[in-house]
Enzyme design. Structure first.
Site, PDB file in Angstrom:
ATOM      1  N   SER A   1      42.333  41.543  40.012  1.00 13.50           N
ATOM      2  CA  SER A   1      41.515  40.376  40.333  1.00 13.50           C
ATOM      3  C   SER A   1      41.830  39.975  42.119  1.00 13.50           C
ATOM      4  O   SER A   1      43.314  39.987  41.815  1.00 13.50           O
ATOM      5  CB  SER A   1      41.538  38.915  39.874  1.00 13.50           C
ATOM      6  OG  SER A   1      40.975  38.738  38.288  1.00 13.50           O
TER       7      SER A   1
ATOM      8  N   ARG B   1      46.596  29.966  39.836  1.00 16.13           N
ATOM      9  CA  ARG B   1      47.049  30.610  40.608  1.00 16.13           C
ATOM     10  C   ARG B   1      48.120  30.365  41.685  1.00 16.13           C
ATOM     11  O   ARG B   1      48.122  30.975  43.019  1.00 16.13           O
ATOM     12  CB  ARG B   1      46.304  31.721  40.875  1.00 16.13           C
ATOM     13  CG  ARG B   1      45.224  32.523  40.002  1.00 16.13           C
ATOM     14  CD  ARG B   1      46.238  33.402  38.887  1.00 16.13           C
ATOM     15  NE  ARG B   1      44.831  34.683  38.688  1.00 16.13           N
ATOM     16  CZ  ARG B   1      44.643  34.254  37.665  1.00 16.13           C
ATOM     17  NH1 ARG B   1      44.742  32.816  36.745  1.00 16.13           N
ATOM     18  NH2 ARG B   1      44.511  34.837  36.443  1.00 16.13           N
TER      19      ARG B   1
ATOM     20  N   GLU C   1      43.798  37.080  46.129  1.00 15.50           N
ATOM     21  CA  GLU C   1      44.304  36.414  45.236  1.00 15.50           C
ATOM     22  C   GLU C   1      46.036  37.182  45.762  1.00 15.50           C
ATOM     23  O   GLU C   1      46.881  36.756  45.565  1.00 15.50           O
ATOM     24  CB  GLU C   1      44.005  36.568  43.421  1.00 15.50           C
ATOM     25  CG  GLU C   1      44.974  35.837  42.889  1.00 15.50           C
ATOM     26  CD  GLU C   1      44.997  36.806  40.599  1.00 15.50           C
ATOM     27  OE1 GLU C   1      45.431  37.454  41.222  1.00 15.50           O
ATOM     28  OE2 GLU C   1      44.482  36.159  40.392  1.00 15.50           O
TER      29      GLU C   1
HETATM   30  N1  EPU Z   1      31.042  38.490  35.816  1.00 13.56           N
HETATM   31  C1  EPU Z   1      30.323  39.031  36.709  1.00 13.56           C
HETATM   32  N2  EPU Z   1      30.358  40.580  37.756  1.00 13.56           N
HETATM   33  C2  EPU Z   1      31.402  41.315  37.071  1.00 13.56           C
HETATM   34  C3  EPU Z   1      32.545  40.310  36.101  1.00 13.56           C
HETATM   35  C4  EPU Z   1      32.206  39.108  35.483  1.00 13.56           C
HETATM   36  O1  EPU Z   1      29.415  38.397  37.010  1.00 13.56           O
HETATM   37  O2  EPU Z   1      31.523  41.916  37.171  1.00 13.56           O
HETATM   38  C5  EPU Z   1      31.051  36.941  35.662  1.00 13.56           C
HETATM   39  C6  EPU Z   1      30.524  37.138  33.791  1.00 13.56           C
HETATM   40  O3  EPU Z   1      29.462  37.026  33.642  1.00 13.56           O
HETATM   41  C7  EPU Z   1      31.577  35.811  33.240  1.00 13.56           C
HETATM   42  C8  EPU Z   1      32.445  35.574  34.792  1.00 13.56           C
HETATM   43  O4  EPU Z   1      32.535  36.306  35.931  1.00 13.56           O
HETATM   44  O5  EPU Z   1      30.489  34.818  33.434  1.00 13.56           O
HETATM   45  C9  EPU Z   1      34.125  35.641  34.558  1.00 13.56           C
HETATM   46  O6  EPU Z   1      34.423  36.721  34.058  1.00 13.56           O
HETATM   47  P1  EPU Z   1      36.020  36.861  33.651  1.00 13.56           P
HETATM   48  O7  EPU Z   1      35.655  36.771  31.607  1.00 13.56           O
HETATM   49  O8  EPU Z   1      36.108  38.383  32.705  1.00 13.56           O
HETATM   50  O9  EPU Z   1      36.917  36.429  34.214  1.00 13.56           O
HETATM   51  P2  EPU Z   1      37.237  36.373  35.642  1.00 13.56           P
HETATM   52  O10 EPU Z   1      36.993  34.860  35.889  1.00 13.56           O
HETATM   53  O11 EPU Z   1      36.697  37.028  36.472  1.00 13.56           O
HETATM   54  C10 EPU Z   1      39.476  35.659  35.483  1.00 13.56           C
HETATM   55  C11 EPU Z   1      41.040  36.328  36.239  1.00 13.56           C
HETATM   56  C12 EPU Z   1      41.469  37.191  35.099  1.00 13.56           C
HETATM   57  C13 EPU Z   1      41.478  37.054  34.165  1.00 13.56           C
HETATM   58  C14 EPU Z   1      39.602  36.571  33.406  1.00 13.56           C
HETATM   59  C15 EPU Z   1      39.750  36.736  32.101  1.00 13.56           C
HETATM   60  C16 EPU Z   1      40.529  35.067  38.306  1.00 13.56           C
HETATM   61  C17 EPU Z   1      41.116  35.743  40.123  1.00 13.56           C
HETATM   62  N3  EPU Z   1      41.042  36.481  37.712  1.00 13.56           N
HETATM   63  O12 EPU Z   1      38.723  36.713  36.355  1.00 13.56           O
HETATM   64  O13 EPU Z   1      42.269  37.833  35.579  1.00 13.56           O
HETATM   65  O14 EPU Z   1      42.170  38.523  33.126  1.00 13.56           O
HETATM   66  O15 EPU Z   1      39.259  35.790  33.494  1.00 13.56           O
HETATM   67  O16 EPU Z   1      40.367  35.213  31.673  1.00 13.56           O
HETATM   68  O17 EPU Z   1      41.364  33.777  38.411  1.00 13.56           O
HETATM   69  C18 EPU Z   1      44.280  38.412  37.737  1.00 13.56           C
HETATM   70  O18 EPU Z   1      44.471  37.599  37.933  1.00 13.56           O
HETATM   71  O19 EPU Z   1      44.357  39.519  38.110  1.00 13.56           O
HETATM   72  C19 EPU Z   1      43.140  38.473  36.083  1.00 13.56           C
HETATM   73  C20 EPU Z   1      42.762  39.748  36.052  1.00 13.56           C
END
Ligand code: EPU
Length: 354
Positions: A254, A181, A350
């Site tokens: 995010s 990012r 972010e």
């Molecule tokens: N999780 C929680 N609670 C929640 C949601 C997720 O505990 O409410 C845990 C899940 O269990 C999982 C982990 O968090 O193990 C990761 O969750 P997720 O796959 O949804 O990915 P993220 O790391 O939360 C990142 C990006 C997203 C992108 C997703 C999928 C960042 C800041 N965000 O989110 O990007 O869609 O991965 O690849 O890196 C964005 O940048 O705006 C965005 C939505």
């Protein structure tokens, strides 16, 4: 005070290359849909017009904010200067380069439209990045990423207006300093205005379907032999379930980055909380899930005034309708404090917070 428009006639705007609105509302220009105004809002259709625009002393002496679709910004107040939007459109195939094709895309194209354009023409690589809101010009700035893929992988060069040299420059990928990012365009926000991006798109590539949930979604769709378009379909379905749609409820995806912490703190947190999702980085730091930290502090689904933490994803702050930017920021601050007090981890927003 009402808005005052210049060059609003479409034909004139085409010739001049830009339109100007004075005292402009930005409410329809940010995906949180919070109210804010700018002294001047300039939509630029032709990158060459930037030369003329930056010839005006006022443009160089007033705070300048570059906006795409406003899907990664939170306005907590009015912008006391000029907001400039690159709205140039166009996608052009520039010929083969090794196993890839160079495709030049103007900054104002919608990212998701470009993803589907690439898939329809038999290119692959961008399928994991389907449904990300925003423009093509914004994509390199924060190096958008999702489901195991980052856009930097497919970028050959970025064309930008350089306010230091007052000229259009082309930055090779290595000079874009892409990170998680992050990029030179984010670090030097006041210097570069992205005007176009050159992608190097393959027609064949191993599909990236190892991210949690992707294989399961493909199976649920009955897809035995995935292709780039069917992976896009699976990911679109996951996103639709797991992320609130900014067309329906104001949000900026995010709100926090997943924090990168030192190995020692990482080990300590993993020992204390064995379920914490954590990924080891090549530089020995550990990336941990911000959503997990926020949910553990009890914020998921929590409402505060007109702002809330999404019920479907703890990383996403939403405008329930009628929220001010300050209200959303107050909730963000409460989350940061709570997460820091409990885990000693400081969450970094972010989006750009104005
Ligand atoms: N999780 C929680 N609670 C929640 C949601 C997720 O505990 O409410 C845990 C899940 O269990 C999982 C982990 O968090 O193990 C990761 O969750 P997720 O796959 O949804 O990915 P993220 O790391 O939360 C990142 C990006 C997203 C992108 C997703 C999928 C960042 C800041 N965000 O989110 O990007 O869609 O991965 O690849 O890196 C964005 O940048 O705006 C965005 C939505």
């Amino acid at each position: 005070m009402s808005e005052k428009r210049y060059h609003v006639d479409a034909a004139i705007a085409e010739g001049v290359g830009y339109t100007i609105v004075e005292n402009a509302s930005l409410e329809g220009r940010n995906s949180f849909r919070v109210p804010a105004r700018a002294n001047l809002l300039i939509d630029v259709r032709r990158p060459e017009a930037l030369g003329e625009l930056f010839g005006y002393p006022m443009l160089n002496s007033t705070p300048l904010l570059i906006l795409g679709e406003g899907s990664n910004v939170l306005f907590t107040r009015d912008w006391p200067g000029i907001v400039l939007c690159m709205v140039a459109l166009g996608i052009e195939e520039r010929g083969a380069e090794g196993a890839c094709t160079r495709v030049r895309v103007k900054a104002g194209e919608k990212w998701n439209d470009f993803v589907y354009w690439s898939l329809a023409r038999g290119f692959c690589g961008l399928e994991n990045l389907v449904l990300i809101p925003g423009t093509v010009g914004a994509a390199p700035i924060q190096n958008i990423g999702a489901y195991g893929v980052e856009v930097a992988e497919f970028i050959g060069e970025v064309e930008a207006w350089d306010r230091h040299s007052n000229s259009l420059v082309r930055l090779a990928k290595a000079d874009c300093l892409f990170g998680y990012r992050d990029s030179v365009f984010k670090r030097e926000r006041d210097r570069y205005i992205v005007t176009a991006v050159d992608f190097l798109l393959p027609r064949q590539r191993e599909l990236q379907i190892d991210y949690a949930g992707v294989r399961e979604e493909l199976s649920a769709l009955g897809i035995g032999t995935p292709t780039a378009p069917t992976v896009a379909e699976a990911i679109a379905r996951i996103r639709t379930r797991k992320l609130p749609n900014p067309d329906l409820v104001g949000n900026a995806g995010s709100f926090f980055k997943n924090p990168l912490i030192d190995a020692d703190l990482g080990k300590l947190l993993q020992a204390q909380h064995p379920t914490i999702p954590a990924w080891e980085m090549p530089d020995s730091r550990v990336k941990i899930s911000a959503a997990w930290l926020i949910e553990s502090c009890g914020f998921k689904g929590l409402r505060q005034g007109h702002a809330a933490v999404s019920e479907v994803h703890a990383l996403v702050l939403v405008n329930l309708g009628g929220a001010s930017g300050m209200e959303i920021w107050a909730l963000a601050e409460a989350i940061r404090k709570s997460v820091f007090d409990r885990f000693q981890v400081l969450l970094e927003p972010e989006p750009l917070v104005v």
